[in-house]
Design an enzyme around this catalytic site. Structure first.
Site, mmCIF file in Angstrom:
data_model
loop_
_atom_site.group_PDB
_atom_site.id
_atom_site.type_symbol
_atom_site.label_atom_id
_atom_site.label_comp_id
_atom_site.label_asym_id
_atom_site.label_seq_id
_atom_site.Cartn_x
_atom_site.Cartn_y
_atom_site.Cartn_z
ATOM 1 N N LYS A 115 7.452 -4.290 -15.899
ATOM 2 C CA LYS A 115 6.176 -4.504 -16.611
ATOM 3 C C LYS A 115 6.274 -4.072 -18.061
ATOM 4 O O LYS A 115 5.631 -4.659 -18.926
ATOM 5 C CB LYS A 115 5.036 -3.755 -15.919
ATOM 6 C CG LYS A 115 4.757 -4.299 -14.540
ATOM 7 C CD LYS A 115 3.350 -4.816 -14.383
ATOM 8 C CE LYS A 115 3.334 -5.694 -13.148
ATOM 9 N NZ LYS A 115 2.069 -6.160 -12.732
ATOM 10 N N LYS A 197 9.864 -13.003 -8.293
ATOM 11 C CA LYS A 197 8.823 -12.822 -7.277
ATOM 12 C C LYS A 197 7.599 -13.668 -7.626
ATOM 13 O O LYS A 197 7.226 -13.754 -8.789
ATOM 14 C CB LYS A 197 8.428 -11.338 -7.258
ATOM 15 C CG LYS A 197 7.578 -10.918 -6.079
ATOM 16 C CD LYS A 197 7.060 -9.491 -6.264
ATOM 17 C CE LYS A 197 5.873 -9.468 -7.193
ATOM 18 N NZ LYS A 197 4.757 -8.604 -6.803
ATOM 19 N N LYS A 200 0.835 -12.823 -9.268
ATOM 20 C CA LYS A 200 -0.420 -13.388 -9.783
ATOM 21 C C LYS A 200 -0.538 -13.281 -11.290
ATOM 22 O O LYS A 200 -1.288 -14.020 -11.894
ATOM 23 C CB LYS A 200 -1.633 -12.792 -9.073
ATOM 24 C CG LYS A 200 -1.832 -11.313 -9.213
ATOM 25 C CD LYS A 200 -3.118 -10.919 -8.531
ATOM 26 C CE LYS A 200 -2.972 -9.744 -7.600
ATOM 27 N NZ LYS A 200 -2.507 -8.521 -8.274
HETATM 28 P P1 ATP Z 1 0.767 -8.502 -10.595
HETATM 29 O O1 ATP Z 1 1.422 -9.769 -11.000
HETATM 30 O O2 ATP Z 1 -0.558 -8.249 -11.267
HETATM 31 O O3 ATP Z 1 1.680 -7.309 -10.643
HETATM 32 P P2 ATP Z 1 1.233 -9.234 -7.869
HETATM 33 O O4 ATP Z 1 0.967 -10.676 -7.682
HETATM 34 O O5 ATP Z 1 2.647 -8.804 -7.979
HETATM 35 O O6 ATP Z 1 0.388 -8.686 -9.086
HETATM 36 P P3 ATP Z 1 0.169 -7.027 -6.450
HETATM 37 O O7 ATP Z 1 -1.262 -6.765 -6.702
HETATM 38 O O8 ATP Z 1 1.167 -6.194 -7.195
HETATM 39 O O9 ATP Z 1 0.515 -8.546 -6.684
HETATM 40 O O10 ATP Z 1 0.505 -6.940 -4.919
HETATM 41 C C1 ATP Z 1 -0.406 -6.979 -3.887
HETATM 42 C C2 ATP Z 1 0.290 -6.774 -2.566
HETATM 43 O O11 ATP Z 1 0.955 -7.984 -2.215
HETATM 44 C C3 ATP Z 1 1.368 -5.704 -2.589
HETATM 45 O O12 ATP Z 1 1.417 -5.120 -1.303
HETATM 46 C C4 ATP Z 1 2.618 -6.467 -2.858
HETATM 47 O O13 ATP Z 1 3.759 -5.827 -2.359
HETATM 48 C C5 ATP Z 1 2.341 -7.778 -2.122
HETATM 49 N N1 ATP Z 1 2.989 -8.888 -2.792
HETATM 50 C C6 ATP Z 1 2.741 -9.304 -4.062
HETATM 51 N N2 ATP Z 1 3.507 -10.364 -4.374
HETATM 52 C C7 ATP Z 1 4.253 -10.615 -3.264
HETATM 53 C C8 ATP Z 1 5.235 -11.593 -2.960
HETATM 54 N N3 ATP Z 1 5.607 -12.488 -3.845
HETATM 55 N N4 ATP Z 1 5.773 -11.579 -1.721
HETATM 56 C C9 ATP Z 1 5.388 -10.668 -0.809
HETATM 57 N N5 ATP Z 1 4.479 -9.718 -1.038
HETATM 58 C C10 ATP Z 1 3.907 -9.681 -2.246
#
Ligand code: ATP
Ligand code: LTN
Length: 331
Positions: A115, A197, A200
């Site tokens: 980040k 990954k 969002k």
């Molecule tokens: P950001 O992009 O704002 O960091 P994010 O999309 O990575 O957000 P988080 O809010 O960090 O999502 O994650 C929410 C939950 O979903 C966490 O438990 C995270 O481990 C899980 N998660 C997020 N993205 C994935 C993914 N691509 N595959 C599996 N699990 C995920």
């Protein structure tokens, strides 16, 4: 809450639209575990502001996220669902735990490294201490289990280390939590770039829970694969196809072998459409239900108000104990 049951805590930042990744990695396991455990599910708005957010959007997304948790099958009668900033004990405990966390430990967090590279012009103290706030979230409620995707494993490990250190200094105070990471779907990759990954805050390559069917189908048709034609699971050499196979199996409950056999000799066109269709069917009821619940603002408010009240009660028990142990004068 039934005190005999073990406790779960988990949360998601309202930093963007919920994705298929957060559903498969986290939310659907929350739903699967809700009969067996007492759950606390949080909308972690304080975590979201570690990178810049638009205020109106943040407010709207926080409530929409609650509607989506419920639409995914989380029952507000069985779980405590709340917004992090409504429970001030999180920030208070985070300050204290920050004094029991090493600079070096936080420097090793891979999410911080990623980040801070993404937001090189705004690397705040909050982004750096983010995992301490997450530890406070979990430890406040004496959670036994933390269902998250693979990317959060390191933060849960750090939470255990902080808890163990504190318990060692002041006698047993915190339950040591364990991460619950699913076998299938713990790391869904971007449809555009199977090396990254699905996330969002990077909307390209994301499937959102609220995407309508035609959008989902289009996204899967365009998914990056490779220049062969065989539908085979091989992460190193065929990351795009392997990711699609994972999504297909996580959506349908089939095994990888069964899916490979199903698409043998069919080519990527047929395969991608089938994955898209499976995801459409998985998400359709969630989207429809979320839209319905979003129309009932009074209901949503009653859920997050009641959730915060119950959470504050539980959080206070732990926080007072911690304050007493470290030598703060009783209020
Ligand atoms: P950001 O992009 O704002 O960091 P994010 O999309 O990575 O957000 P988080 O809010 O960090 O999502 O994650 C929410 C939950 O979903 C966490 O438990 C995270 O481990 C899980 N998660 C997020 N993205 C994935 C993914 N691509 N595959 C599996 N699990 C995920
Ligand atoms: N850091 C997590 C969100 C999060 C969380 C938590 C998850 C904040 N606090 C407590 C589990 C338990 C993320 O997904 N980025």
């Amino acid at each position: 809450m039934d005190e005999r049951k073990k406790r779960i805590f988990s949360g998601i930042q309202p930093s963007g639209e919920l994705t298929l990744g957060s559903y498969m990695g986290a939310i659907r396991n929350w739903v699967a575990l809700q009969e067996e455990y007492d759950g606390l599910y949080c909308i972690v708005d304080e975590h979201a502001i570690t990178v810049r957010q638009d205020p109106a959007l943040l407010r709207r997304r926080s409530v929409a996220q609650l509607a989506q948790y419920i639409a995914c099958g989380l029952d507000p009668e069985k779980n405590i669902m709340f917004i992090q900033s409504h429970v001030p004990q999180h920030a208070e405990l985070a300050w204290i735990l920050g004094c029991y966390t090493q600079f070096g430990e936080l420097s090793r967090m891979t999410q911080f490294k990623a980040k801070s590279a993404q937001h090189a012009d705004n690397i705040t103290a909050g982004l750096f201490t983010y995992p301490v706030l997450m530890a406070a979230d979990i430890l406040l409620y004496q959670a036994d289990l933390v269902p998250v995707g693979e990317d959060q494993r390191q933060h849960v490990e750090l939470t255990r280390d902080i808890a163990q250190r504190f318990n060692g200094l002041y006698s047993n105070t915190f339950t040591l939590p364990e991460a619950f990471i699913p076998k299938m779907g713990a790391r869904i990759m971007s449809l555009d770039d199977p090396g990254a990954k699905m996330s969002k805050s990077a909307p390209e390559g994301c499937v959102n829970l609220m995407d309508p069917p035609e959008v989902i189908l289009k996204k899967f048709k365009r998914a990056v694969t490779d220049c062969e034609t065989a539908v085979k699971f091989d992460k190193a050499n065929k990351p795009g196809v392997s990711n699609l196979l994972t999504i297909y199996c996580a959506a349908t409950g089939k095994t990888i072998e069964a899916a490979e056999a199903e698409f043998a000799g069919q080519g990527y066109g047929v395969f991608k459409s089938a994955v898209g269709e499976a995801v459409v069917e998985l998400l359709r009821p969630i989207r429809e239900e979320a839209e319905r619940i979003m129309g009932d603002k009074a209901y949503l408010e009653s859920v997050y108000q009641a959730g915060a009240e119950r959470a504050r009660y539980l959080a206070n028990k732990t926080l007072s104990k911690v304050q007493r142990k470290i030598g703060f004068v009783a209020r």
